[in-house]
Motif scaffolding. Structure first.
Motif, PDB file in Angstrom:
ATOM      1  N   LEU A 180       0.829  -1.210   0.000  1.00 39.71           N
ATOM      2  CA  LEU A 180       0.000   0.000   0.000  1.00 39.71           C
ATOM      3  C   LEU A 180       0.863   1.260   0.000  1.00 39.71           C
ATOM      4  O   LEU A 180       0.538   2.245  -0.670  1.00 39.71           O
ATOM      5  N   ARG A 181       1.972   1.230   0.746  1.00 45.05           N
ATOM      6  CA  ARG A 181       2.887   2.383   0.760  1.00 45.05           C
ATOM      7  C   ARG A 181       3.499   2.598  -0.622  1.00 45.05           C
ATOM      8  O   ARG A 181       3.651   3.728  -1.071  1.00 45.05           O
ATOM      9  N   LYS A 182       3.834   1.505  -1.308  1.00 42.86           N
ATOM     10  CA  LYS A 182       4.392   1.604  -2.659  1.00 42.86           C
ATOM     11  C   LYS A 182       3.390   2.216  -3.637  1.00 42.86           C
ATOM     12  O   LYS A 182       3.778   2.839  -4.624  1.00 42.86           O
ATOM     13  N   GLN A 183       2.107   2.022  -3.360  1.00 36.26           N
ATOM     14  CA  GLN A 183       1.050   2.605  -4.181  1.00 36.26           C
ATOM     15  C   GLN A 183       0.850   4.089  -3.860  1.00 36.26           C
ATOM     16  O   GLN A 183       0.028   4.740  -4.494  1.00 36.26           O
ATOM     17  N   GLY A 184       1.572   4.569  -2.861  1.00 34.44           N
ATOM     18  CA  GLY A 184       1.465   5.977  -2.492  1.00 34.44           C
ATOM     19  C   GLY A 184       0.381   6.282  -1.483  1.00 34.44           C
ATOM     20  O   GLY A 184       0.035   7.451  -1.282  1.00 34.44           O
ATOM     21  N   ARG A 185      -0.148   5.259  -0.835  1.00 35.61           N
ATOM     22  CA  ARG A 185      -1.208   5.466   0.158  1.00 35.61           C
ATOM     23  C   ARG A 185      -0.636   6.104   1.412  1.00 35.61           C
ATOM     24  O   ARG A 185       0.473   5.802   1.842  1.00 35.61           O
ATOM     25  N   SER A 186      -1.424   6.953   2.043  1.00 32.26           N
ATOM     26  CA  SER A 186      -1.029   7.602   3.296  1.00 32.26           C
ATOM     27  C   SER A 186      -1.345   6.678   4.466  1.00 32.26           C
ATOM     28  O   SER A 186      -2.110   5.712   4.325  1.00 32.26           O
ATOM     29  N   VAL A 187      -0.810   6.999   5.622  1.00 35.21           N
ATOM     30  CA  VAL A 187      -1.076   6.195   6.815  1.00 35.21           C
ATOM     31  C   VAL A 187      -2.576   6.174   7.132  1.00 35.21           C
ATOM     32  O   VAL A 187      -3.137   5.093   7.384  1.00 35.21           O
ATOM     33  N   PRO A 188      -3.290   7.316   7.114  1.00 35.03           N
ATOM     34  CA  PRO A 188      -4.733   7.249   7.363  1.00 35.03           C
ATOM     35  C   PRO A 188      -5.479   6.379   6.341  1.00 35.03           C
ATOM     36  O   PRO A 188      -6.408   5.647   6.705  1.00 35.03           O
ATOM     37  N   GLU A 189      -5.065   6.425   5.079  1.00 38.70           N
ATOM     38  CA  GLU A 189      -5.693   5.576   4.068  1.00 38.70           C
ATOM     39  C   GLU A 189      -5.431   4.106   4.354  1.00 38.70           C
ATOM     40  O   GLU A 189      -6.339   3.272   4.243  1.00 38.70           O
TER      41      GLU A 189
END
Length: 89
Positions: A69-78
């Motif tokens: 998810l982080r690699k997809q650019g998602r934020s911590v809240p997302e």
């Protein structure tokens, strides 16, 4: 000072400590602590004074999901919202 369990033992254990989880996943201790405090990485603690233990297989899989998810650019809240929604998300 406590002795570290050998990696062979850790790789077969049902529960691991946060330090062992860091060794297994190459995720920094401080990152694991942050994820734990944010409720993104569940742990088990039988009594108040005992060390937190993480289910090895579940935690390794969850950390991989968070990494993806982080690699997809998602934020911590997302990411927190996705994790809260369950495995279908």
């Amino acid at each position: 000072m406590s002795r570290q369990r050998p990696m062979e033992v850790i790789e077969k254990a049902e529960y691991v400590t946060i330090g062992e989880l860091a060794r297994l996943t190459d995720v920094r201790y401080s990152t694991l602590k942050f994820y734990t405090e944010e409720g993104m990485l569940p742990f088990y603690q039988a009594e108040e004074n005992l060390t937190r233990r993480y289910r090895r297989e579940e935690s390794v899989a969850r950390l991989q999901h968070i990494r993806d998810l982080r690699k997809q650019g998602r934020s911590v809240p997302e990411i927190k919202a996705i994790l809260a929604a369950g495995p279908e998300a």
